[in-house]
Design a protein around this motif. Structure first.
Motif, PDB file in Angstrom:
ATOM      1  N   MET A   1       0.933  -1.624  -0.030  1.00  0.00           N
ATOM      2  CA  MET A   1      -0.062   0.095   0.215  1.00  0.00           C
ATOM      3  C   MET A   1       1.174   1.412  -0.604  1.00  0.00           C
ATOM      4  SD  MET A   1      -2.999   1.635   2.445  1.00  0.00           S
ATOM      5  CE  MET A   1      -1.315   1.275   4.278  1.00  0.00           C
ATOM      6  N   VAL A   2       1.940   1.974   0.703  1.00  0.00           N
ATOM      7  CA  VAL A   2       2.689   2.375   1.197  1.00  0.00           C
ATOM      8  C   VAL A   2       3.707   2.381  -0.700  1.00  0.00           C
ATOM      9  CG1 VAL A   2       4.245   3.160   1.635  1.00  0.00           C
ATOM     10  CG2 VAL A   2       2.808   2.483   3.591  1.00  0.00           C
ATOM     11  N   GLY A   3       4.141   1.515  -0.826  1.00  0.00           N
ATOM     12  CA  GLY A   3       4.781   1.410  -1.876  1.00  0.00           C
ATOM     13  C   GLY A   3       4.045   1.682  -2.974  1.00  0.00           C
ATOM     14  N   MET A   4       3.210   1.059  -3.459  1.00  0.00           N
ATOM     15  CA  MET A   4       2.660   1.923  -4.278  1.00  0.00           C
ATOM     16  C   MET A   4       2.129   3.221  -5.027  1.00  0.00           C
ATOM     17  SD  MET A   4       2.780  -1.054  -6.473  1.00  0.00           S
ATOM     18  CE  MET A   4       4.610  -0.937  -5.586  1.00  0.00           C
ATOM     19  N   THR A   5       1.193   3.485  -3.026  1.00  0.00           N
ATOM     20  CA  THR A   5       1.275   5.027  -3.531  1.00  0.00           C
ATOM     21  C   THR A   5       1.827   6.029  -4.332  1.00  0.00           C
ATOM     22  OG1 THR A   5      -0.636   4.228  -1.905  1.00  0.00           O
ATOM     23  CG2 THR A   5       0.511   6.071  -1.629  1.00  0.00           C
ATOM     24  N   ASN A   6       3.595   5.278  -3.254  1.00  0.00           N
ATOM     25  CA  ASN A   6       4.815   6.569  -3.564  1.00  0.00           C
ATOM     26  C   ASN A   6       4.800   6.243  -4.619  1.00  0.00           C
ATOM     27  OD1 ASN A   6       7.867   6.141  -4.775  1.00  0.00           O
ATOM     28  ND2 ASN A   6       7.796   7.221  -2.229  1.00  0.00           N
TER      29      ASN A   6
ATOM     30  N   SER B   1       4.928   8.475 -10.019  1.00  0.00           N
ATOM     31  CA  SER B   1       4.102   8.533 -11.827  1.00  0.00           C
ATOM     32  C   SER B   1       3.051  10.483 -12.107  1.00  0.00           C
ATOM     33  CB  SER B   1       3.586   7.804 -12.240  1.00  0.00           C
ATOM     34  OG  SER B   1       3.569   6.143 -11.282  1.00  0.00           O
ATOM     35  N   GLU B   2       2.998  10.538 -10.876  1.00  0.00           N
ATOM     36  CA  GLU B   2       2.391  12.309 -11.532  1.00  0.00           C
ATOM     37  C   GLU B   2       3.200  13.141 -10.858  1.00  0.00           C
ATOM     38  OE1 GLU B   2      -0.515  12.908 -11.690  1.00  0.00           O
ATOM     39  OE2 GLU B   2      -0.945  11.050 -12.043  1.00  0.00           O
ATOM     40  N   GLY B   3       4.312  13.072 -10.410  1.00  0.00           N
ATOM     41  CA  GLY B   3       5.375  14.035 -10.573  1.00  0.00           C
ATOM     42  C   GLY B   3       6.168  14.125 -11.503  1.00  0.00           C
ATOM     43  N   MET B   4       6.291  12.782 -12.669  1.00  0.00           N
ATOM     44  CA  MET B   4       6.940  12.467 -13.834  1.00  0.00           C
ATOM     45  C   MET B   4       6.374  12.956 -15.242  1.00  0.00           C
ATOM     46  SD  MET B   4       8.723   8.850 -13.616  1.00  0.00           S
ATOM     47  CE  MET B   4       9.790   8.960 -15.378  1.00  0.00           C
TER      48      MET B   4
ATOM     49  N   ALA C   1      12.448  13.098  -1.463  1.00  0.00           N
ATOM     50  CA  ALA C   1      11.746  12.475  -2.317  1.00  0.00           C
ATOM     51  C   ALA C   1      12.527  11.085  -2.920  1.00  0.00           C
ATOM     52  CB  ALA C   1      11.125  13.599  -3.430  1.00  0.00           C
ATOM     53  N   ASP C   2      13.079  11.324  -2.142  1.00  0.00           N
ATOM     54  CA  ASP C   2      14.171   9.745  -2.841  1.00  0.00           C
ATOM     55  C   ASP C   2      13.369   8.462  -2.487  1.00  0.00           C
ATOM     56  OD1 ASP C   2      15.766   8.225  -3.918  1.00  0.00           O
ATOM     57  OD2 ASP C   2      17.825   8.213  -2.510  1.00  0.00           O
ATOM     58  N   SER C   3      13.670   7.832  -3.157  1.00  0.00           N
ATOM     59  CA  SER C   3      12.568   6.429  -2.450  1.00  0.00           C
ATOM     60  C   SER C   3      12.921   4.952  -3.237  1.00  0.00           C
ATOM     61  CB  SER C   3      11.285   6.295  -3.064  1.00  0.00           C
ATOM     62  OG  SER C   3      10.639   6.686  -4.106  1.00  0.00           O
ATOM     63  N   ALA C   4      12.740   3.892  -3.023  1.00  0.00           N
ATOM     64  CA  ALA C   4      13.000   2.662  -3.851  1.00  0.00           C
ATOM     65  C   ALA C   4      12.658   2.604  -4.499  1.00  0.00           C
ATOM     66  CB  ALA C   4      12.411   1.232  -2.561  1.00  0.00           C
TER      67      ALA C   4
ATOM     68  N   LEU D   1      11.490   5.336  -6.967  1.00  0.00           N
ATOM     69  CA  LEU D   1      12.873   5.959  -7.853  1.00  0.00           C
ATOM     70  C   LEU D   1      14.119   4.926  -8.811  1.00  0.00           C
ATOM     71  CD1 LEU D   1      12.762   8.525  -8.903  1.00  0.00           C
ATOM     72  CD2 LEU D   1      14.609   9.187  -6.802  1.00  0.00           C
ATOM     73  N   HIS D   2      14.148   4.589  -7.280  1.00  0.00           N
ATOM     74  CA  HIS D   2      15.344   3.373  -8.010  1.00  0.00           C
ATOM     75  C   HIS D   2      15.567   2.411  -9.214  1.00  0.00           C
ATOM     76  CE1 HIS D   2      18.438   5.875  -6.326  1.00  0.00           C
ATOM     77  NE2 HIS D   2      17.216   6.451  -5.241  1.00  0.00           N
ATOM     78  N   MET D   3      13.790   1.658  -8.451  1.00  0.00           N
ATOM     79  CA  MET D   3      13.511   0.428  -8.910  1.00  0.00           C
ATOM     80  C   MET D   3      12.822   0.086 -10.692  1.00  0.00           C
ATOM     81  SD  MET D   3      12.651  -1.749  -5.659  1.00  0.00           S
ATOM     82  CE  MET D   3      12.383  -2.663  -6.995  1.00  0.00           C
ATOM     83  N   ARG D   4      11.482   1.265 -10.229  1.00  0.00           N
ATOM     84  CA  ARG D   4      10.880   1.594 -11.297  1.00  0.00           C
ATOM     85  C   ARG D   4      11.091   2.985 -12.261  1.00  0.00           C
ATOM     86  NH1 ARG D   4       9.423  -3.558  -9.569  1.00  0.00           N
ATOM     87  NH2 ARG D   4       8.002  -3.371  -7.865  1.00  0.00           N
ATOM     88  N   GLY D   5      11.785   3.801 -11.911  1.00  0.00           N
ATOM     89  CA  GLY D   5      11.452   4.705 -12.346  1.00  0.00           C
ATOM     90  C   GLY D   5      12.625   4.196 -13.338  1.00  0.00           C
ATOM     91  N   PRO D   6      13.686   4.071 -14.097  1.00  0.00           N
ATOM     92  CA  PRO D   6      14.335   3.918 -14.962  1.00  0.00           C
ATOM     93  C   PRO D   6      12.992   2.897 -16.171  1.00  0.00           C
ATOM     94  CG  PRO D   6      16.096   3.231 -13.044  1.00  0.00           C
ATOM     95  CD  PRO D   6      14.284   3.415 -12.883  1.00  0.00           C
TER      96      PRO D   6
END
Length: 265
Positions: A176-181, A186-189, A211-214, A216-221
């Motif tokens: 829940m926390v991770g998917m909210t993040n 996604s909105e920020g991008m 705003a750094d987060s897991a 960002l590093h896992m799904r961002g790329p």
């Protein structure tokens, strides 16, 4: 020790391969023949089987399946594997399921003299393949100690959470926390794109802020590369489990807070 593994998908496949890479004797079963071949290719100690029933003689059996309904149809009921496994063996589930299903599995196994460990996972397929998958283990302490060495082969670190329901409750809260993040990321991008900020620069600079987060590093790329194949699968699987959990809570007319306090106390 004979180990059985049911479900060789995005998460189950890597974990089963880690066991084979470690030289463990592993019987593997999946409905997809290619998944079986891919898993057996990493070593010489794995054997593919045609039916889950062929795992009945194993000392430890893993399941990694999409939804609670798949686990229950495979493991419990008149023709479920738990009815055929030997007394003293251990059943380990690493799927994402709700605490109610976990309790049902644990009770069903215990009535047959079989140990149960609920061991949901913390990260994604890439980490699973490298045995760097956090494992949140729940079940009786003596059962945990019995299989701890096996768990440490398939993932790391391994955390003992207490009961199985606590392990799965944590997993759902984490999702829940991770998917909210992820949704906010996604909105920020999208906003940065509209503002004319280049995507790679956005992610690089965001990592230097609060705003750094897991995610960002896992799904961002992946998002920058427009690669959503794995993400969509994981989202819908997790959403389906969370929805079933939500419906259960609503049927019981309990708030989330009261429910989790009940789990803990």
């Amino acid at each position: 020790m004979k180990i059985g593994y049911i479900g060789l998908g995005l998460m189950g496949g890597p974990l089963a391969r880690n066991l084979i890479r470690a030289g463990k004797e592993v019987k593997v079963f999946d409905l997809n023949e290619e998944s079986i071949k891919r898993t057996l290719a990493v070593g010489t100690t794995g054997v593919g089987v045609k039916s889950a029933d062929e795992l009945a003689d194993c000392d430890v059996v893993f399941t990694s399946l999409p939804l609670p309904v798949h686990i229950k149809s495979t493991m419990i009921g008149e023709n479920g594997l738990l009815n055929k496994m030997k007394e003293g063996s251990v059943y380990i589930d690493v799927s994402t399921i709700d605490p109610q299903t976990a309790q049902e599995l644990e009770d069903f196994a215990a009535a047959r003299g079989i140990g149960f460990m609920g061991c949901p996972l913390g990260k994604g397929p890439a980490q699973a393949e490298k045995a760097e998958q956090p494992i949140f283990a729940g079940g009786k302490k003596e059962t945990f100690e019995k299989v701890k060495e096996i768990l440490e082969i398939v993932g790391s670190p391994v955390y003992y959470m207490g009961g199985a329901t606590q392990a799965y409750a944590f997993k759902l809260i984490s999702n829940m926390v991770g998917m909210t993040n992820l949704a906010v990321l996604s909105e920020g991008m999208r906003l940065c794109e509209k503002a004319g900020i280049e995507g790679n620069l956005f992610q690089e600079l965001l990592a230097e802020t609060g705003a750094d987060s897991a995610q960002l590093h896992m799904r961002g790329p992946l998002m920058l590369a427009n690669d959503y194949a794995i993400g969509i699968f994981i989202f819908f699987s997790s959403f389906s489990v969370f929805l079933s959990f939500l419906l259960h809570v609503l049927r019981k007319k309990l708030s989330f807070l009261i429910y989790f306090v009940h789990l803990l106390y």
